[in-house]
Design a protein around this motif. Sequence first.
Motif, PDB file in Angstrom:
ATOM      1  N   TYR A 168       0.823  -1.215   0.000  1.00  0.00           N
ATOM      2  CA  TYR A 168       0.000   0.000   0.000  1.00  0.00           C
ATOM      3  C   TYR A 168       0.857   1.265   0.000  1.00  0.00           C
ATOM      4  CZ  TYR A 168      -4.072  -2.943   0.680  1.00  0.00           C
ATOM      5  OH  TYR A 168      -5.061  -3.879   0.500  1.00  0.00           O
ATOM      6  N   ARG A 169       2.023   1.207   0.622  1.00  0.00           N
ATOM      7  CA  ARG A 169       2.913   2.364   0.563  1.00  0.00           C
ATOM      8  C   ARG A 169       3.443   2.554  -0.854  1.00  0.00           C
ATOM      9  NH1 ARG A 169       6.232   1.339   4.556  1.00  0.00           N
ATOM     10  NH2 ARG A 169       7.497  -0.045   3.295  1.00  0.00           N
ATOM     11  N   ASP A 170       3.917   1.482  -1.464  1.00  0.00           N
ATOM     12  CA  ASP A 170       4.547   1.593  -2.777  1.00  0.00           C
ATOM     13  C   ASP A 170       3.524   1.882  -3.875  1.00  0.00           C
ATOM     14  OD1 ASP A 170       7.052   1.282  -4.357  1.00  0.00           O
ATOM     15  OD2 ASP A 170       5.922  -0.338  -5.306  1.00  0.00           O
ATOM     16  N   HIS A 171       2.393   1.187  -3.812  1.00  0.00           N
ATOM     17  CA  HIS A 171       1.435   1.228  -4.912  1.00  0.00           C
ATOM     18  C   HIS A 171       0.425   2.364  -4.782  1.00  0.00           C
ATOM     19  CE1 HIS A 171      -0.028  -0.855  -8.463  1.00  0.00           C
ATOM     20  NE2 HIS A 171      -1.273  -0.715  -8.030  1.00  0.00           N
ATOM     21  N   CYS A 172      -0.048   2.607  -3.564  1.00  0.00           N
ATOM     22  CA  CYS A 172      -1.147   3.560  -3.376  1.00  0.00           C
ATOM     23  C   CYS A 172      -0.699   4.910  -2.831  1.00  0.00           C
ATOM     24  CB  CYS A 172      -2.198   2.972  -2.441  1.00  0.00           C
ATOM     25  SG  CYS A 172      -2.881   1.402  -3.024  1.00  0.00           S
ATOM     26  N   LEU A 173       0.424   4.948  -2.127  1.00  0.00           N
ATOM     27  CA  LEU A 173       0.948   6.215  -1.624  1.00  0.00           C
ATOM     28  C   LEU A 173       1.915   6.824  -2.641  1.00  0.00           C
ATOM     29  CD1 LEU A 173       1.157   8.199   0.812  1.00  0.00           C
ATOM     30  CD2 LEU A 173       3.121   6.860   1.567  1.00  0.00           C
ATOM     31  N   LEU A 174       2.922   6.057  -3.021  1.00  0.00           N
ATOM     32  CA  LEU A 174       3.927   6.548  -3.956  1.00  0.00           C
ATOM     33  C   LEU A 174       3.523   6.353  -5.412  1.00  0.00           C
ATOM     34  CD1 LEU A 174       7.082   5.185  -2.106  1.00  0.00           C
ATOM     35  CD2 LEU A 174       6.036   7.441  -1.915  1.00  0.00           C
ATOM     36  N   MET A 175       2.521   5.498  -5.639  1.00  0.00           N
ATOM     37  CA  MET A 175       2.003   5.202  -6.976  1.00  0.00           C
ATOM     38  C   MET A 175       3.097   4.710  -7.919  1.00  0.00           C
ATOM     39  SD  MET A 175      -1.059   7.912  -7.720  1.00  0.00           S
ATOM     40  CE  MET A 175      -2.508   7.903  -6.654  1.00  0.00           C
ATOM     41  N   ASN A 176       3.937   3.847  -7.406  1.00  0.00           N
ATOM     42  CA  ASN A 176       4.954   3.208  -8.230  1.00  0.00           C
ATOM     43  C   ASN A 176       4.336   2.016  -8.959  1.00  0.00           C
ATOM     44  OD1 ASN A 176       6.991   4.955  -7.371  1.00  0.00           O
ATOM     45  ND2 ASN A 176       7.503   3.652  -5.618  1.00  0.00           N
ATOM     46  N   ASN A 177       4.724   1.830 -10.209  1.00  0.00           N
ATOM     47  CA  ASN A 177       4.281   0.681 -11.016  1.00  0.00           C
ATOM     48  C   ASN A 177       2.760   0.568 -11.105  1.00  0.00           C
ATOM     49  OD1 ASN A 177       7.034  -0.209 -11.353  1.00  0.00           O
ATOM     50  ND2 ASN A 177       6.952  -0.985  -9.252  1.00  0.00           N
ATOM     51  N   THR A 178       2.088   1.705 -11.163  1.00  0.00           N
ATOM     52  CA  THR A 178       0.640   1.694 -11.334  1.00  0.00           C
ATOM     53  C   THR A 178       0.311   1.825 -12.823  1.00  0.00           C
ATOM     54  OG1 THR A 178       0.614   4.088 -10.969  1.00  0.00           O
ATOM     55  CG2 THR A 178       0.120   2.681  -9.081  1.00  0.00           C
ATOM     56  N   THR A 179      -0.864   1.330 -13.177  1.00  0.00           N
ATOM     57  CA  THR A 179      -1.322   1.454 -14.555  1.00  0.00           C
ATOM     58  C   THR A 179      -2.023   2.795 -14.741  1.00  0.00           C
ATOM     59  OG1 THR A 179      -3.487   0.480 -14.106  1.00  0.00           O
ATOM     60  CG2 THR A 179      -1.684  -1.036 -14.644  1.00  0.00           C
ATOM     61  N   ALA A 180      -2.197   3.195 -15.995  1.00  0.00           N
ATOM     62  CA  ALA A 180      -2.934   4.423 -16.289  1.00  0.00           C
ATOM     63  C   ALA A 180      -4.363   4.315 -15.758  1.00  0.00           C
ATOM     64  CB  ALA A 180      -2.936   4.685 -17.792  1.00  0.00           C
ATOM     65  N   GLU A 181      -4.947   3.129 -15.843  1.00  0.00           N
ATOM     66  CA  GLU A 181      -6.315   2.924 -15.360  1.00  0.00           C
ATOM     67  C   GLU A 181      -6.408   3.124 -13.853  1.00  0.00           C
ATOM     68  OE1 GLU A 181      -4.687   0.930 -17.400  1.00  0.00           O
ATOM     69  OE2 GLU A 181      -5.840   1.172 -19.265  1.00  0.00           O
ATOM     70  N   GLU A 182      -5.402   2.634 -13.126  1.00  0.00           N
ATOM     71  CA  GLU A 182      -5.402   2.792 -11.673  1.00  0.00           C
ATOM     72  C   GLU A 182      -5.253   4.264 -11.286  1.00  0.00           C
ATOM     73  OE1 GLU A 182      -3.550  -1.371  -9.959  1.00  0.00           O
ATOM     74  OE2 GLU A 182      -2.204   0.050 -10.938  1.00  0.00           O
ATOM     75  N   ARG A 183      -4.377   4.968 -11.971  1.00  0.00           N
ATOM     76  CA  ARG A 183      -4.208   6.389 -11.669  1.00  0.00           C
ATOM     77  C   ARG A 183      -5.474   7.178 -12.002  1.00  0.00           C
ATOM     78  NH1 ARG A 183       0.760   4.935 -13.845  1.00  0.00           N
ATOM     79  NH2 ARG A 183       0.290   5.858 -15.899  1.00  0.00           N
ATOM     80  N   THR A 219       0.483  13.993  -9.282  1.00  0.00           N
ATOM     81  CA  THR A 219      -0.872  13.568  -9.635  1.00  0.00           C
ATOM     82  C   THR A 219      -1.873  14.689  -9.426  1.00  0.00           C
ATOM     83  OG1 THR A 219      -0.375  11.262  -9.085  1.00  0.00           O
ATOM     84  CG2 THR A 219      -2.700  11.897  -9.115  1.00  0.00           C
ATOM     85  N   ILE A 220      -1.755  15.380  -8.302  1.00  0.00           N
ATOM     86  CA  ILE A 220      -2.682  16.481  -8.004  1.00  0.00           C
ATOM     87  C   ILE A 220      -2.552  17.597  -9.034  1.00  0.00           C
ATOM     88  CG2 ILE A 220      -3.112  18.349  -6.351  1.00  0.00           C
ATOM     89  CD1 ILE A 220      -2.487  16.268  -4.130  1.00  0.00           C
ATOM     90  N   LEU A 221      -1.330  17.910  -9.440  1.00  0.00           N
ATOM     91  CA  LEU A 221      -1.128  18.976 -10.426  1.00  0.00           C
ATOM     92  C   LEU A 221      -1.639  18.566 -11.808  1.00  0.00           C
ATOM     93  CD1 LEU A 221       2.393  20.286  -9.390  1.00  0.00           C
ATOM     94  CD2 LEU A 221       0.196  21.437  -9.064  1.00  0.00           C
ATOM     95  N   GLU A 222      -1.661  17.284 -12.087  1.00  0.00           N
ATOM     96  CA  GLU A 222      -2.285  16.829 -13.336  1.00  0.00           C
ATOM     97  C   GLU A 222      -3.784  17.089 -13.320  1.00  0.00           C
ATOM     98  OE1 GLU A 222       0.873  13.143 -14.211  1.00  0.00           O
ATOM     99  OE2 GLU A 222      -1.185  12.730 -13.523  1.00  0.00           O
ATOM    100  N   MET A 223      -4.381  17.042 -12.125  1.00  0.00           N
ATOM    101  CA  MET A 223      -5.815  17.287 -11.979  1.00  0.00           C
ATOM    102  C   MET A 223      -6.129  18.782 -11.892  1.00  0.00           C
ATOM    103  SD  MET A 223      -6.551  14.323  -9.142  1.00  0.00           S
ATOM    104  CE  MET A 223      -8.323  14.628  -9.056  1.00  0.00           C
ATOM    105  N   TRP A 224      -5.316  19.488 -11.093  1.00  0.00           N
ATOM    106  CA  TRP A 224      -5.538  20.916 -10.859  1.00  0.00           C
ATOM    107  C   TRP A 224      -4.187  21.631 -10.980  1.00  0.00           C
ATOM    108  CZ3 TRP A 224      -7.738  17.551  -6.952  1.00  0.00           C
ATOM    109  CH2 TRP A 224      -9.131  17.399  -7.061  1.00  0.00           C
TER     110      TRP A 224
END
Length: 366
Positions: A168-183, A219-224
């Motif tokens: 959860y730290r690597d995938h959901c906090l740091l968003m390492n190795n995530t897919t475009a769909e997950e992001r 990620t936040i700056l991609e949104m706003w």
Amino acid sequence: MGILNFEKLPVSTLIGSDSKTFERVMEGVEVEKQYRSKIRTTRLVRKLLSPFYNINTRRYNTLPEREYPAPVFIIGHWRSGTTFVHNVLTQDKQFGYCTTYQTVFPHLMLWGYRLFRTIVKFFMPSTRATDKMELGVDIPQEEEIALSNMTPMAHYHFLSFPQRIDHYRDHCLLMNNTTAEERDEFKAALRKLVRTSLEVQHKEVFLSKNPPHTARIKTILEMWPDAKFIYLVRNPYTVIKSTRDFFGKTTRSTTLQHFDEEGFEEQVLKTYKALYDSYERDKSLIPEGNLIEIRFEEFEADPVENARKIYEKLRLGDFEAVRPAMEKYAGTKRGFKKNRYQYDPHTVELVEKWCGEALHKWDYHL
């Protein structure tokens, strides 16, 4: 005072999740025998609430299109004073925010809100077991708990499954190795949360307080792209000691599997370094004039004057118009008894090993 004891919750924190999120989070994980009654009760309540979730989804899909200003994000490691700063700034009525109720039931905001809010108020504990801070259905709260009920891409799922904390730290906090769909899924959940809060509260600007967002600046700056950030830093010796105690107590109440308390200390330190490194790497992406960095010790000593500095730096509006409300709130918190920490040699050694860069950068000492 609510009738439930936080330390003996009869349900999982996933009680407010939609069926898709619930099933995906539960897929392939082990719930140990002594916690299975929590999951059974959670499943039952979820099924009863599912029709109301569907109504809320339909309501959300019919909301009129509106352009809101970019949110303001209070970030920084857990126990760095983000809650106090959030509470001071939300005295300004222009700001909407995630409430405690919304963290529990983010899918019950647009229909049945008053009924379910009353029910939650009846059951909710009046204070947090971890630090005795006030709990209330309408109190400003961090978004990560709500996001845990909206998407598998939330860091706080580790509170239910601490054996997967690295994931959860690597995938959901740091968003390492995530897919475009997950992001995209994470972005959609956060956008829905923000929009729903503003609609329900009839506010214009969302004020976020969420430590995990410290690692999500890109990620936040991609949104706003024009998002504004308030970064809080506090003495790492205090932060590590307090975080270890806070999450240790919280996880004992929320876990659905064996919790290795001895190994948890190192996990806290790993997360501190990951959050610090991520922030230092990505803060240069924030547009000029949209970031202010503040020592919590300075804010705590004079919250109103430091709030003025925040308004001036980030161009948040007429500070003098909101000064009286902030002075009143800050006055009610004078004399609040905080935990006093003693730092044993083991803690000092670990902090100096894992947090040395922060100690040096911000010139913190014992």
